[in-house]
Design a protein around this motif. Structure first.
Motif, PDB file in Angstrom:
ATOM      1  N   THR A  89       0.836  -1.195   0.000  1.00 22.65           N
ATOM      2  CA  THR A  89       0.000   0.000   0.000  1.00 22.65           C
ATOM      3  C   THR A  89       0.878   1.255   0.000  1.00 22.65           C
ATOM      4  O   THR A  89       1.700   1.418   0.907  1.00 22.65           O
ATOM      5  CB  THR A  89      -0.912  -0.015   1.253  1.00 22.65           C
ATOM      6  OG1 THR A  89      -1.692  -1.221   1.207  1.00 22.65           O
ATOM      7  CG2 THR A  89      -1.840   1.182   1.294  1.00 22.65           C
ATOM      8  N   PRO A 116      -2.932  -5.511  -0.611  1.00 26.80           N
ATOM      9  CA  PRO A 116      -1.909  -6.012   0.301  1.00 26.80           C
ATOM     10  C   PRO A 116      -1.179  -4.923   1.075  1.00 26.80           C
ATOM     11  O   PRO A 116      -0.951  -3.828   0.566  1.00 26.80           O
ATOM     12  CB  PRO A 116      -0.915  -6.717  -0.639  1.00 26.80           C
ATOM     13  CG  PRO A 116      -1.709  -7.042  -1.856  1.00 26.80           C
ATOM     14  CD  PRO A 116      -2.723  -5.960  -2.001  1.00 26.80           C
ATOM     15  N   ALA A 189       8.170 -12.251  10.564  1.00 25.81           N
ATOM     16  CA  ALA A 189       7.551 -12.823   9.359  1.00 25.81           C
ATOM     17  C   ALA A 189       8.307 -12.320   8.140  1.00 25.81           C
ATOM     18  O   ALA A 189       8.570 -11.125   8.016  1.00 25.81           O
ATOM     19  CB  ALA A 189       6.100 -12.387   9.288  1.00 25.81           C
ATOM     20  N   LEU A 192       6.360 -12.917   2.993  1.00 29.48           N
ATOM     21  CA  LEU A 192       4.920 -13.180   3.058  1.00 29.48           C
ATOM     22  C   LEU A 192       4.336 -13.267   1.659  1.00 29.48           C
ATOM     23  O   LEU A 192       4.710 -12.471   0.781  1.00 29.48           O
ATOM     24  CB  LEU A 192       4.220 -12.077   3.864  1.00 29.48           C
ATOM     25  CG  LEU A 192       4.554 -12.085   5.354  1.00 29.48           C
ATOM     26  CD1 LEU A 192       4.037 -10.806   6.028  1.00 29.48           C
ATOM     27  CD2 LEU A 192       3.990 -13.316   6.044  1.00 29.48           C
TER      28      LEU A 192
HETATM   29  N1  SAM Z   1       4.055  -0.174   1.528  1.00 35.49           N
HETATM   30  C1  SAM Z   1       4.471  -1.480   1.951  1.00 35.49           C
HETATM   31  C2  SAM Z   1       3.324  -2.188   2.661  1.00 35.49           C
HETATM   32  O1  SAM Z   1       2.182  -1.855   2.401  1.00 35.49           O
HETATM   33  O2  SAM Z   1       3.574  -3.101   3.441  1.00 35.49           O
HETATM   34  C3  SAM Z   1       5.732  -1.423   2.787  1.00 35.49           C
HETATM   35  C4  SAM Z   1       6.895  -0.796   2.082  1.00 35.49           C
HETATM   36  S1  SAM Z   1       8.359  -0.765   3.009  1.00 35.49           S
HETATM   37  C5  SAM Z   1       9.375   0.224   2.003  1.00 35.49           C
HETATM   38  C6  SAM Z   1       9.057  -2.330   2.734  1.00 35.49           C
HETATM   39  C7  SAM Z   1       9.059  -3.199   3.986  1.00 35.49           C
HETATM   40  O3  SAM Z   1       7.807  -3.890   4.086  1.00 35.49           O
HETATM   41  C8  SAM Z   1      10.110  -4.294   3.964  1.00 35.49           C
HETATM   42  O4  SAM Z   1      11.372  -3.837   4.421  1.00 35.49           O
HETATM   43  C9  SAM Z   1       9.520  -5.319   4.912  1.00 35.49           C
HETATM   44  O5  SAM Z   1       9.749  -4.936   6.247  1.00 35.49           O
HETATM   45  C10 SAM Z   1       8.017  -5.192   4.605  1.00 35.49           C
HETATM   46  N2  SAM Z   1       7.608  -6.152   3.563  1.00 35.49           N
HETATM   47  C11 SAM Z   1       7.274  -5.885   2.284  1.00 35.49           C
HETATM   48  N3  SAM Z   1       6.944  -7.030   1.646  1.00 35.49           N
HETATM   49  C12 SAM Z   1       7.079  -8.028   2.550  1.00 35.49           C
HETATM   50  C13 SAM Z   1       6.878  -9.440   2.499  1.00 35.49           C
HETATM   51  N4  SAM Z   1       6.487 -10.043   1.392  1.00 35.49           N
HETATM   52  N5  SAM Z   1       7.104 -10.158   3.627  1.00 35.49           N
HETATM   53  C14 SAM Z   1       7.502  -9.555   4.766  1.00 35.49           C
HETATM   54  N6  SAM Z   1       7.704  -8.233   4.868  1.00 35.49           N
HETATM   55  C15 SAM Z   1       7.497  -7.486   3.774  1.00 35.49           C
END
Ligand code: SAM
Length: 278
Positions: A89, A116, A189, A192
């Protein structure tokens, strides 16, 4: 192609599994005039996979302040623009906030196309309390600042949720053990919705040793909240100390010993004194 109302669309994209890209998200991205993407090359691959040919423009942490004004101008003139980030998001530890703010100020409609979000996904499978929680995003990368932030959160009673990258997961869990204690329950986690999805729960000490063997991937860390401090402890400590010391000093020491806020303890002491004098 469906036609679409003019306005700004905040569109969630998959966090790994492309099957989570909603039909509405795809429809909106195909129909808007322009997609503002965190990384146009990264999003280009996703869009190409789904046959979406809408033009893209970049919107990332280094240009979003200037670019937002330009995009709001186009929105005012009746354009439709979608915002996407690399995963999940937009605006959740991702760019987009200045644009949404400016669009709202300009009276441009802002629509959500939800989907998601890594921390919601992690929390929903963690088995930890979900009724209240505090999302803390990324901790500071500098160790001293990170430790200070964790120390400030040690008495938070709501579960705490963090994002973390693979190269800092062990250092962060080590700092969490120092701030919250090795036995505080948590959940880590990673990956995911992907092939190697891993969700581990248990005391922080155990989570750190598990992460040492499989630290790769992007992580969500959830730490259960602190046990509420019994008010009686604070009251009793204050009572004993204020029998020997001036109230200000007694309140400061009680705050250090119990972790309760000093101003509240001081107010409690004043109320007691007031009662005793009546
Ligand atoms: N906007 C994103 C959201 O809606 O979750 C988050 C963006 S942030 C820059 C990226 C972080 O989200 C990663 O460092 C990790 O901590 C988490 N993240 C994103 N994808 C993930 C996944 N498939 N499994 C676990 N953590 C995830």
């Amino acid at each position: 192609m469906v036609s679409i109302e003019a306005g700004l669309y905040i569109v969630a994209t998959p966090i790994g599994n492309l099957g989570d890209f909603s039909p509405r998200a795809r429809e909106v991205l195909a129909a808007v005039d322009l997609i503002a993407a965190e990384d146009t090359r990264h999003s280009g691959r996703l869009l190409a996979h789904f046959g979406i040919a809408t033009p893209q423009i970049s919107l990332h942490e280094h240009n979003e302040h200037e670019r937002s004004g330009e995009l709001v101008e186009r929105l005012r003139r009746g354009a439709s623009v979608a915002v996407i980030s690399d995963a999940g998001t937009p605006l959740i530890s991702d760019p987009g906030l200045p644009l949404v703010r400016e669009a709202r100020v300009a009276g441009v409609p802002v629509y959500t196309v939800p989907g998601p979000c890594a921390f919601v996904a992690a929390l929903s499978v963690s088995g930890l309390a979900t009724d209240r929680f505090a999302f803390e995003g990324f901790l500071p990368s500098r160790p001293a600042a990170r430790r200070q932030r964790l120390a400030d959160l040690a008495d938070e009673e709501r579960p705490l949720i963090f994002y973390e990258s693979p190269h800092r997961i062990i250092a962060t869990l080590t700092d969490m053990i120092a701030a919250f204690g090795p036995d505080r329950e948590g959940c880590i986690a990673r990956e995911l919705t992907k092939l190697y999805e891993t969700v581990l729960t248990g005391p922080l000490e155990m989570l750190r040793s598990r992460a040492e063997t499989e630290s790769r991937g992007e992580w969500v860390i959830i730490v259960s909240g602190s046990e509420p401090r019994p008010v009686a402890d604070v009251e009793r400590t204050l009572e004993v100390l204020s029998a020997e010391l001036p109230l200000k000093q007694a309140a400061a020491l009680t705050a250090r010993l119990t972790g309760a806020p000093r101003n509240k303890i001081y107010a409690m002491g004043l109320a007691k004194k007031d009662q005793a004098e009546r």
